[in-house]
Design a protein around this motif. Sequence first.
Motif, mmCIF file in Angstrom:
data_model
loop_
_atom_site.group_PDB
_atom_site.id
_atom_site.type_symbol
_atom_site.label_atom_id
_atom_site.label_comp_id
_atom_site.label_asym_id
_atom_site.label_seq_id
_atom_site.Cartn_x
_atom_site.Cartn_y
_atom_site.Cartn_z
ATOM 1 N N GLY A 116 27.755 36.454 28.179
ATOM 2 C CA GLY A 116 28.456 37.123 28.689
ATOM 3 C C GLY A 116 29.935 37.654 28.514
ATOM 4 O O GLY A 116 31.086 36.173 28.409
ATOM 5 N N VAL A 117 30.459 38.583 28.023
ATOM 6 C CA VAL A 117 31.077 38.771 27.109
ATOM 7 C C VAL A 117 32.463 39.984 27.589
ATOM 8 O O VAL A 117 31.601 41.015 28.505
ATOM 9 N N HIS A 118 33.313 40.108 28.746
ATOM 10 C CA HIS A 118 33.685 40.735 29.383
ATOM 11 C C HIS A 118 34.936 41.077 28.553
ATOM 12 O O HIS A 118 35.850 41.084 27.534
ATOM 13 N N THR A 119 34.523 43.017 27.618
ATOM 14 C CA THR A 119 35.023 43.670 26.377
ATOM 15 C C THR A 119 36.827 43.636 26.452
ATOM 16 O O THR A 119 37.589 43.154 26.261
ATOM 17 N N ASP A 120 37.119 43.992 27.944
ATOM 18 C CA ASP A 120 38.331 44.849 28.148
ATOM 19 C C ASP A 120 39.251 43.603 27.850
ATOM 20 O O ASP A 120 40.662 43.495 27.601
ATOM 21 N N GLU A 121 39.242 42.381 28.620
ATOM 22 C CA GLU A 121 39.476 41.212 28.721
ATOM 23 C C GLU A 121 39.319 39.844 27.184
ATOM 24 O O GLU A 121 40.542 39.628 27.021
ATOM 25 N N GLU A 122 38.299 40.696 26.368
ATOM 26 C CA GLU A 122 38.595 39.735 25.309
ATOM 27 C C GLU A 122 38.724 38.367 25.460
ATOM 28 O O GLU A 122 38.311 37.190 24.723
ATOM 29 N N ARG A 123 37.116 37.872 26.753
ATOM 30 C CA ARG A 123 36.784 36.588 26.975
ATOM 31 C C ARG A 123 35.160 36.383 27.490
ATOM 32 O O ARG A 123 35.066 37.955 27.367
ATOM 33 N N ALA A 124 34.643 35.728 26.882
ATOM 34 C CA ALA A 124 33.398 35.578 26.574
ATOM 35 C C ALA A 124 33.003 34.131 27.369
ATOM 36 O O ALA A 124 33.726 33.295 27.894
ATOM 37 N N PHE A 125 31.853 33.839 29.052
ATOM 38 C CA PHE A 125 31.859 32.928 29.995
ATOM 39 C C PHE A 125 29.956 32.728 29.433
ATOM 40 O O PHE A 125 29.598 33.820 29.457
ATOM 41 N N ILE A 126 29.627 31.026 29.730
ATOM 42 C CA ILE A 126 27.931 30.708 29.181
ATOM 43 C C ILE A 126 27.197 30.618 30.394
ATOM 44 O O ILE A 126 28.237 29.801 31.214
ATOM 45 N N ILE A 127 26.809 30.453 30.589
ATOM 46 C CA ILE A 127 25.751 29.744 31.769
ATOM 47 C C ILE A 127 24.568 29.507 30.442
ATOM 48 O O ILE A 127 24.151 29.435 29.984
ATOM 49 N N SER A 128 23.895 27.975 31.651
ATOM 50 C CA SER A 128 22.491 27.234 31.159
ATOM 51 C C SER A 128 21.744 28.340 31.665
ATOM 52 O O SER A 128 21.954 28.151 33.026
ATOM 53 N N VAL A 129 20.308 28.313 31.281
ATOM 54 C CA VAL A 129 19.064 28.773 31.239
ATOM 55 C C VAL A 129 18.404 26.914 31.298
ATOM 56 O O VAL A 129 18.064 27.233 30.160
#
Length: 70
Positions: A12-25
């Motif tokens: 998932g990308v937080h476009t305002d903060e230009e940060r990305a977060f990841i989760i394992s499926v």
Amino acid sequence: MVAYPAPTYVVGVHTDEERAFIISVHGSMSESIPSITTGHELTCETLKRLWDEVLAFWQGRDMSGQRRPF
């Protein structure tokens, strides 16, 4: 994605903060993913750990070219 027999992830990308977060499926997930925690930011460090995890997965598999249906 849970049924896919290989490491799978959602980013998932937080476009305002230009940060990305990841989760394992993984197999214990049974419902849709309504949101992604900010506890696992995708950084150079986490990307290296992810690379190592996926590499270890594939190194443990017979990749002789024989396709098997999923």
